[in-house]
Design an enzyme around this catalytic site. Structure first.
Site, PDB file in Angstrom:
ATOM      1  N   LYS A 262      36.252 -26.135 -17.723  1.00 55.28           N
ATOM      2  CA  LYS A 262      36.919 -27.432 -17.558  1.00 55.28           C
ATOM      3  C   LYS A 262      38.038 -27.278 -16.540  1.00 55.28           C
ATOM      4  O   LYS A 262      38.730 -26.248 -16.539  1.00 55.28           O
ATOM      5  CB  LYS A 262      37.516 -27.840 -18.918  1.00 55.28           C
TER       6      LYS A 262
ATOM      7  N   THR B  30      32.996 -28.551 -23.105  1.00 56.88           N
ATOM      8  CA  THR B  30      34.189 -28.455 -22.252  1.00 56.88           C
ATOM      9  C   THR B  30      35.263 -29.428 -22.744  1.00 56.88           C
ATOM     10  O   THR B  30      36.456 -29.192 -22.551  1.00 56.88           O
ATOM     11  CB  THR B  30      33.866 -28.698 -20.761  1.00 56.88           C
ATOM     12  N   ASP B  31      34.845 -30.479 -23.407  1.00 57.93           N
ATOM     13  CA  ASP B  31      35.832 -31.389 -24.008  1.00 57.93           C
ATOM     14  C   ASP B  31      36.636 -30.663 -25.088  1.00 57.93           C
ATOM     15  O   ASP B  31      37.857 -30.859 -25.207  1.00 57.93           O
ATOM     16  CB  ASP B  31      35.111 -32.615 -24.587  1.00 57.93           C
TER      17      ASP B  31
ATOM     18  N   PHE C  58      56.238 -19.579  21.068  1.00 59.97           N
ATOM     19  CA  PHE C  58      54.823 -19.206  21.003  1.00 59.97           C
ATOM     20  C   PHE C  58      54.404 -18.903  22.432  1.00 59.97           C
ATOM     21  O   PHE C  58      54.140 -19.802  23.233  1.00 59.97           O
ATOM     22  CB  PHE C  58      53.977 -20.320  20.380  1.00 59.97           C
TER      23      PHE C  58
ATOM     24  N   ILE D 128      53.361 -18.128  13.877  1.00 61.34           N
ATOM     25  CA  ILE D 128      53.308 -18.195  12.407  1.00 61.34           C
ATOM     26  C   ILE D 128      52.855 -16.836  11.864  1.00 61.34           C
ATOM     27  O   ILE D 128      53.330 -16.381  10.822  1.00 61.34           O
ATOM     28  CB  ILE D 128      52.360 -19.323  11.964  1.00 61.34           C
ATOM     29  N   GLN D 129      51.950 -16.180  12.604  1.00 58.77           N
ATOM     30  CA  GLN D 129      51.484 -14.853  12.179  1.00 58.77           C
ATOM     31  C   GLN D 129      52.671 -13.907  12.010  1.00 58.77           C
ATOM     32  O   GLN D 129      52.778 -13.179  11.004  1.00 58.77           O
ATOM     33  CB  GLN D 129      50.517 -14.270  13.239  1.00 58.77           C
TER      34      GLN D 129
ATOM     35  N   ASN E 224      49.379 -24.778  10.460  1.00 62.61           N
ATOM     36  CA  ASN E 224      50.297 -25.211  11.505  1.00 62.61           C
ATOM     37  C   ASN E 224      50.297 -26.736  11.563  1.00 62.61           C
ATOM     38  O   ASN E 224      49.265 -27.341  11.816  1.00 62.61           O
ATOM     39  CB  ASN E 224      49.818 -24.631  12.838  1.00 62.61           C
TER      40      ASN E 224
HETATM   41  O1  LIG Z   1      52.064 -19.801  15.517  1.00 67.54           O
HETATM   42  C1  LIG Z   1      51.019 -20.089  16.128  1.00 67.54           C
HETATM   43  N1  LIG Z   1      49.956 -19.250  16.066  1.00 67.54           N
HETATM   44  C2  LIG Z   1      48.775 -19.492  16.716  1.00 67.54           C
HETATM   45  O2  LIG Z   1      47.807 -18.673  16.642  1.00 67.54           O
HETATM   46  C3  LIG Z   1      48.687 -20.696  17.445  1.00 67.54           C
HETATM   47  N2  LIG Z   1      47.709 -21.260  18.203  1.00 67.54           N
HETATM   48  C4  LIG Z   1      48.173 -22.435  18.680  1.00 67.54           C
HETATM   49  O3  LIG Z   1      47.504 -23.233  19.396  1.00 67.54           O
HETATM   50  N3  LIG Z   1      49.461 -22.632  18.255  1.00 67.54           N
HETATM   51  C5  LIG Z   1      49.794 -21.566  17.484  1.00 67.54           C
HETATM   52  N4  LIG Z   1      50.944 -21.246  16.821  1.00 67.54           N
END
Ligand SMILES: O=c1[nH]c(=O)c2[nH]c(=O)[nH]c2[nH]1
Length: 328
Positions: free
Chosen positions: A25, A85-86, A197, A262-263, A289
């Protein structure tokens, strides 16, 4: 975050030749008032979180059970072993009143173990939940000095929430935890400056201009697993990792670290989480993103005007463990 699991996510598909067979559930919303407060958690420099009252404890629970004895219910329409599941939903609701601990993961283990104790035909169980979060509401303090959180009134939160997942199997002495993940999901953070970036592949498909600075908007789910899964239950609050503290680490690292992607940012958050909590084995991320697009940068100072981005959206997934911390 959704607790729904599809067949394609299942471990059993593919090489093993093992059959997928489970049922359960999901979306069992349960609310408990005046649950046991979470106290005596260890504090960290990135957060002022030191516990929660649990006056309102809300969970959206998913339960999934397995056992060979369920095969005839699929192959012959024989429901003699089937717990409806009830009834599972009712079992979860009832046990929310029996749980005397203070954490989401503790409740999942408690109710999961009760299921296995009660129904012999269940050989293994996975119980997960998203916290249904509530916000404090400020009211004038009793002593007239400023404001304090109301004891009675809460806001229904749209913000991030805690997450937990516990897998259990039966063994000779009762039940054993075979899997555990905790998390904080649906965090949304925007940093207005200090994000670049640059340096990415430039070829005939590249149209995105390099940015030395951008307003970076991310949505983020963070998950963690303990070395010893029983630490996730909160019985020893000193060893428990509260979702609120991990949320705060993410905010502080975002503030402190000028990232080039961001990575890069999530790696730094992961290092900080592993540093703060030696009891954790690993931490992982799902980031999206959602960065806005600049439409004006001709204003005075650093002011800009931005708009929502068009689809599609980029994502980053990453997991790391203590080896990554040691390599730093
Ligand atoms: O932080 C980012 N990572 C990416 O891999 C990516 N690729 C993108 O187009 N913008 C961003 N920004």
């Amino acid at each position: 975050m959704t607790t729904r699991e599809t067949l394609a996510d299942s471990d059993d598909i593919g090489d093993s030749g093992e059959r997928t067979m489970n049922y359960g559930k999901e979306q069992v919303a349960v609310y408990r008032t005046y649950a046991t407060p979470l106290e005596d958690v260890r504090t960290i420099p990135e957060s002022d979180f030191d516990g929660r009252e649990n006056t309102l404890f809300g969970l959206d629970v998913r339960v999934q059970v397995e056992g060979e004895e369920f095969f005839p219910s699929f192959s012959e329409g024989d429901n003699s072993m089937v717990v409806a599941t009830d009834s599972m939903k009712n079992f979860i609701l009832h046990h929310a009143g029996e749980y005397d601990g203070a954490t989401l993961e503790g409740f999942l283990e408690f109710v999961g173990a009760r299921f296995l104790d009660t129904y012999d035909q269940m050989e293994a169980i996975e119980v997960s939940a998203d916290e249904i979060a509530f916000d404090e509401r400020p009211v004038p303090a009793d002593d007239g000095a400023g404001f304090e959180a109301s004891d009675l009134v809460f806001g229904v939160s749209d913000d991030e929430s805690g997450y937990g997942e516990i897998a259990l199997e039966r063994d000779e002495d009762g039940t054993v935890i075979t899997g555990q993940t905790s998390g904080v999901t649906d965090l949304e953070l925007v940093k207005v400056s200090g994000n670049s970036f640059t340096g990415y592949v430039q070829d005939e498909y590249t149209t995105l201009p390099e940015r030395d600075d951008r307003t970076l908007y991310i949505s983020l789910d963070i998950f963690w697993s303990y070395d010893d899964a029983t630490d996730a239950l909160g019985d020893d609050p000193e060893r428990y990792v509260p979702a609120e503290q991990v949320r705060d680490i993410a905010g502080v690292v975002f503030d402190e670290h000028d990232s080039n992607s961001i990575q890069d940012l999530i790696y730094q958050i992961g290092l900080r989480v592993l540093e703060r909590y030696p009891q954790l084995e690993s931490v992982s991320f799902q980031a999206n993103n959602r960065t806005w697009i600049e439409v004006r940068d001709d204003l005075e100072g650093d002011a800009t005007v931005l708009r929502e981005p068009a689809r599609p959206t980029g994502f980053q997934q990453f997991s790391m463990d203590r080896d990554d911390l040691e390599e730093e």
